[in-house]
Scaffold this active site. Sequence first.
Site: not given
Ligand code: AQP
Length: 343
Positions: A121, A205, A208
């Site tokens: 990040k 992965k 968002k």
């Molecule tokens: N691609 C994924 N596959 C499986 N699980 C996932 N999670 C996120 N992406 C995947 C799980 O969703 C939960 C919430 O995630 P979060 O929104 O708190 O944070 P994150 O992991 O940072 O999600 P994003 O979508 O990748 O957001 P950004 O882009 O903002 O960083 C967690 O349990 C995560 O493991």
Amino acid sequence: MSNPSADYNGPERVFSGVQPTGALHLGNYLGALKKFVALQESHDCIFCVVDLHAITIPQDPKTLADNTRKITAAFLAAGLDPKRAILFVQSAVKAHSELAWIFNCSARMGWLERMTQFKDKAGKDKERASVGLFDYPVLQAADILAYKATHVPVGEDQKQHLELSRDIAERFNRDYNAPRFFPLPEPLIKGPGARIMSLKDGTKKMSKSDASDLSRINLEDDADTIARKIKKARTDPEPIPHSPGELKGRDGAANLVGIYAALAEVSDQDVLDEYAGQGFGIFKSALTELLVQAITPIGEELTRVNADPAHIDAVLKDGAERANAIAAPIIDEVRQTIGFWGA
Ligand code: AQP
């Protein structure tokens, strides 16, 4: 090394959080929300919208408040029942911030420097990243342990952070000669959907924050949008193979097979048994159908729940009171254990 909390004998409790940083996608659903909904049947569950985590990168205040309600709406639309599970916002319960500071003094710089999410990040310019982004996993440990939670359902990407939470709990117990005070929380990661990849690049992965909306299926996508995204999803010219081992190095194909298996609640091998030898055309149509069945009812429910912000606020207010009632006595115990004045 001995494990002072291996025989923790407090109650089992589930905790997890989701950041209010944008609309939720299929990865969040399969990696987290779907597991939350199943766990509320069998466990005491606490699910949190983690706005303190969100501000580790800049957020617009109005958007943050809107996104906080939207994530809560997604919890409800996916099937969480606020009478069973506690649903609340992290910043509404002070225990998270207080315990994070205390854990900052147990965590070690070397542990945090190994965290790959910070490296991803912060990118090349880590000197300009916020201290909060670096410290993110310590706050995560505080989130979990403020409730002495024993089980944490998350996607595969959070595995390393969960290991750090265990290290912090163990270190606190040892430093303060308080064996078994904090449990060593167990990640609940295994199972289908733990790592859903981008539809455009099967090595990244689904996220968002990916600039391309075609990389993900959003819970708000309608049937036509889902069909279009799956049609464009990256695969390869080879036919669908006979065994999961043959999907190695075929990341786009492996991702779609994994999504199908997670939605149909079957194994990858079951999916291959049905489609081996064919191209991706028929398979993609069947996958689209499964996705439309699983996702569009949630999207419709989301629209309905989002139309009633007063209900969302009432759920969050009640949740914050119930969460605080669990966390406050634990923080009092922590203060006594450390020797803070007045505790
Ligand atoms: N691609 C994924 N596959 C499986 N699980 C996932 N999670 C996120 N992406 C995947 C799980 O969703 C939960 C919430 O995630 P979060 O929104 O708190 O944070 P994150 O992991 O940072 O999600 P994003 O979508 O990748 O957001 P950004 O882009 O903002 O960083 C967690 O349990 C995560 O493991």
